[in-house]
Write an enzyme that holds these catalytic residues in place. Structure first.
Site, short mmCIF file in Angstrom:
data_model
loop_
_atom_site.label_atom_id
_atom_site.label_comp_id
_atom_site.label_asym_id
_atom_site.label_seq_id
_atom_site.Cartn_x
_atom_site.Cartn_y
_atom_site.Cartn_z
N ARG A 16 41.56 117.44 -9.87
CA ARG A 16 41.28 116.16 -10.55
C ARG A 16 42.21 115.04 -10.06
O ARG A 16 42.64 114.17 -10.83
CB ARG A 16 41.37 116.32 -12.07
CG ARG A 16 40.20 117.14 -12.63
CD ARG A 16 40.28 117.28 -14.12
NE ARG A 16 41.45 118.05 -14.51
CZ ARG A 16 42.00 118.04 -15.70
NH1 ARG A 16 41.50 117.29 -16.65
NH2 ARG A 16 43.06 118.78 -15.96
N HIS A 693 33.87 104.03 -32.00
CA HIS A 693 34.34 104.01 -30.61
C HIS A 693 35.23 102.82 -30.31
O HIS A 693 35.78 102.71 -29.23
CB HIS A 693 33.16 104.05 -29.65
CG HIS A 693 32.48 105.38 -29.68
ND1 HIS A 693 31.52 105.67 -30.62
CD2 HIS A 693 32.66 106.50 -28.96
CE1 HIS A 693 31.13 106.92 -30.44
NE2 HIS A 693 31.80 107.45 -29.46
#
Ligand code: GLN
Ligand code: ZN
Length: 752
Positions: A16, A693
């Site tokens: 990653r 959110h």
């Protein structure tokens, strides 16, 4: 002759690396050149890995800093006005403003809308096109990456998202049909293809996954001409049109095959009908033999036999879809038990599998590798780890006595009303409370063995009690324990169920820098012990209020895992459903009177072709009911779903027969509820009254207005008041503030 190709390689980095670099760049910890260097490094490593593993047609332009659809938006200069693009080469600043929004004094804009890429767990940014949209070649990316590869001696096959997919995945502002822009977009595509050909590309791949969907005849009639136009621009380069994720419908296949392009890629893993197109094909084919979105070793002998009896002449062999949806490299894996590891294959291993097929057929070599594969495949088939007759037998009988509640909703609702005695507009939350850094740190320490079980347990108890006291103080009617013991809503259950295993390295990109590490379901699933009773019961013992038990539903567990491919998905879902059923029953026995079974992924499991919806919806709804219908009338079943367009599936949502459903609605200002109104949705609904959110705290009046709006669409006696989704990503101060306003709003409305 056989050529091995990739039609797209993962890009986030084996460890990653891109994720790490991106997040540092966004925080301002590294500058652009360093980010670019990381990217360059990763690209080179990808090309080298492909070369080292015998790939003949190596891909380029499959790298992306965030998303390949966003890259295409930039390539075509289709940047919405609000991003104030200067019309020159698109900068990373503009690029990331579209990806993530921007909050600077020069540019204060939200991000582009993001949505699921077909039926995968990858998300793309949705292009926004206007009626008079202009297109203009506006980045160098495909050319620069092709040349970069060439400098290192890789002659690559650039990949470009095709014009049909780009337009049909885009949103037309004011509802016009984006496909009408085809004649305007084609000249830019031709320019791109010509340029790549001039640079020396031998193959150019045009990705058109949209062609596996149901397309209207107006679109179908333009396929041939579109591809002919692209071919005209290609000079000496050959054009490969790649379709994937499903079958091609017969009439779409005919159009593509009738066009002048050089080769077509077919998904032969999901596309069972596609197999019929291979024999006597008039076009060169790229055969998607190996599952590009799962992690199982391929049965190579089967593929070899298929090629021998169906394909002739020159063919390309590759994965069914781009390997973007597979983890990188099994050699990095450290967690999966050895006996299961030998059944697995990640991206790099898939290249090796392709090589065995090619070399065995063309030269008769790689016999040892093939033998080993036969053994591993056989080992998996017959392994005791996989087969459990008790579980298999349990799903054989699924009838109404298992899937139906004892009484209808109307009867249940009366019973429940009497015993729960809740006020009008009862308030609740969706389950999780802030996973603050102390929670994450304690879990990490516990996992590393630095914190003993007893202390960790004590810590979780304190967190849970604290969350309960906060909810009581705010005045929430139905409270939750807070989910502090959970890392992730699927992993937590997978870890306690038999038939699941976990990887250390099996990351796949979800969106931008976000990756997920789906659990692997390898065997028959069952629940050896209770999974959530400990925490739900503990919470219930601390308070007089009702505590809602909290479970993840079978379809969501299925959808967010790598699922075994040796039995129908439906059967695996049913096994999970029975495991959850056992848990539901256990919770009820232990005094939990409301139980929520979350199914946020129900909608995303929908097949790509409408003809397949009915079957999927029928077994997935049944799975939810297997899990939930076991309870007495007095026990209230809740479910929760988020961010879905419910319109197409409202009938199935009603068929779940949950007593209460909480859904996301606040971002659409309750618009979603019109679907519930039109359908005359019969049971109780908790439309989300604020967006979790965003850290923004809504005012009490805003919430009141939303509840009032909802009350016009749904009978107010059936309305619950709750946020959109779980609160785990929020901080406590804004959570307390928002929930206090939510409760105040509900209380004021009760007076009317
Ligand atoms: N109960 C889960 C939570 O609150 C639901 C999460 C979800 O819907 N994605 O976190
Ligand atoms: Zn949710």
């Amino acid at each position: 002759m056989i050529q091995v190709a990739t039609i797209g390689y993962p890009r986030i980095g084996p460890k990653r690396e891109l994720k790490i670099a991106l997040e540092k760049f966004w925080k301002g910890e590294i500058a652009e050149p360093e980010l670019q260097n990381t990217a360059k490094d990763l690209r080179k490593k990808n090309w080298q890995t492909q070369k080292d593993n015998g790939v003949d047609l190596i891909s380029s332009n499959d790298f992306s800093f965030y998303d390949h659809v966003l890259d295409t938006i930039c390539l075509l200069g289709a940047i919405p006005e609000r991003y104030k693009w200067d019309g020159k080469a698109v900068s990373l600043k503009t690029y990331f403003a579209m990806a993530r929004g921007s909050q600077t004094s020069e540019l204060d804009v939200p991000a582009l809308e993001m949505t699921k890429w077909f039926d995968t767990n990858y998300h793309y940014l949705v292009p926004e096109l206007t009626k008079d949209q202009n297109f203009k070649l506006s980045t160098n990316k495909p050319f620069a990456e092709f040349e970069e590869a060439k400098k290192s001696n890789f002659n690559t096959k650039p990949i470009i998202l095709g014009p049909l997919s780009f337009l049909l995945l885009a949103k037309g502002i004011d509802g016009f049909k984006t496909i009408n822009l085809l004649s305007k977009i084609l000249p830019v595509y031709k320019e791109i293809i010509k340029k790549l050909s001039d640079l020396g590309a031998e193959w150019i791949q045009i990705d058109e996954p949209i062609l596996v969907k149901d397309l209207d005849s107006h679109v179908v009639s333009q396929i041939k001409n579109t591809f002919n136009e692209l071919k005209k621009a290609s000079g000496s380069a050959k054009i490969l049109v790649a379709t994937y994720f499903e079958d091609l419908n017969e009439e779409i296949k005919d159009e593509i095959f009738a066009s002048d392009i050089d080769a077509v890629h077919l998904d032969l893993v999901r596309g069972t009908k596609n197999k019929n197109y291979v024999k006597n094909s008039k076009k060169k084919l790229s055969l998607g033999l190996i599952d590009g979105r799962n992690i199982w070793k391929t049965n190579l002998q089967e593929k070899i036999d298929f090629i021998k009896s169906n394909a002739s002449g020159d063919i390309i062999i590759t994965s069914s879809c781009p390997l973007l949806h597979s983890p990188y490299d099994l050699d990095l894996e450290q967690k999966v038990p050895a006996e299961i590891k030998k059944w697995l294959s990640f991206s790099k291993q898939k290249l090796q599998e392709l090589n065995v097929i090619k070399n065995f057929i063309d030269q008769g070599t790689h016999q040892e590798e093939l033998k080993k594969n036969v053994m591993d495949v056989q080992d998996r088939k017959t392994s005791k780890l996989i087969h459990d007759d008790a579980v298999k037998n349990r799903i054989k009988i699924i009838n109404k006595s298992i899937t139906e509640r004892k009484s209808t909703y109307t009867t249940r609702a009366k019973v429940q009303k009497d015993i729960f005695d809740l006020p009008k507009y009862p308030t609740t939350t969706i389950g999780s409370f802030p996973q603050t850094s102390d929670v994450r740190q304690a879990r990490a320490k516990f996992k590393r063995g630095e914190l003993d079980e007893k202390s960790y347990d004590k810590f979780l108890e304190e967190k849970t009690i604290d969350a309960i006291r906060k909810q009581e103080k705010i005045g929430i009617d139905v409270i939750v324990h807070g989910e502090f013991e959970r890392n992730d809503m699927v992993e937590y259950f997978g870890e306690q169920l038999k038939g699941f295993t976990f990887t250390s390295s099996g990351f796949v990109q979800s969106y931008g820098s976000r990756c997920v590490k789906p659990p692997i379901i390898y065997g028959n699933v069952f629940r050896p012990n209770s999974m959530t009773v400990r925490w739900s019961k503990f919470a219930q013992d601390q308070t007089k209020q009702i505590v809602k038990g909290m479970l993840t539903g079978p379809i969501t567990i299925l959808q967010w895992s790598f699922v075994r491919d040796d039995q129908p998905r439906k059967n695996t879902a049913q096994e999970i459903a029975f495991a959850i059923r056992d848990e539901v029953q256990d919770l009820e026995k232990n005094g939990i009177r409301m139980i929520q079974i979350d199914e946020p992924a129900l909608r995303e499991g929908l097949p790509l072709k409408i003809k397949d919806w009915k079957e999927y919806l029928s077994w997935s709804v049944d799975c939810f009911k297997i899990s939930s219908a076991v309870v007495k009338d007095e026990t209230q079943i809740h479910t929760h779903m988020c961010y879905a367009e419910f319109e197409d599936i409202i009938g199935s949502i009603a068929a779940l027969d949950a007593d209460v459903i909480s859904i996301e609605t606040s971002r659409s200002r309750m618009e979603l509820l019109t679907t519930f109104e039109k359908f005359k949705y019969p049971n109780e609904v908790g439309p989300g009254v604020y967006d979790i959110h965003s850290p923004r705290v809504p005012s009490k009046d805003e919430i009141k207005q939303l509840i009032q709006k909802a009350s016009k669409l749904i009978d107010p006696t059936r309305i619950w008041v709750n946020p959109d989704c779980g609160l785990k990503t929020r901080g406590w101060p804004e959570t307390i503030d928002a929930l206090t306003k939510m409760v105040a709003a509900a209380k004021e409305l009760r007076l009317n």
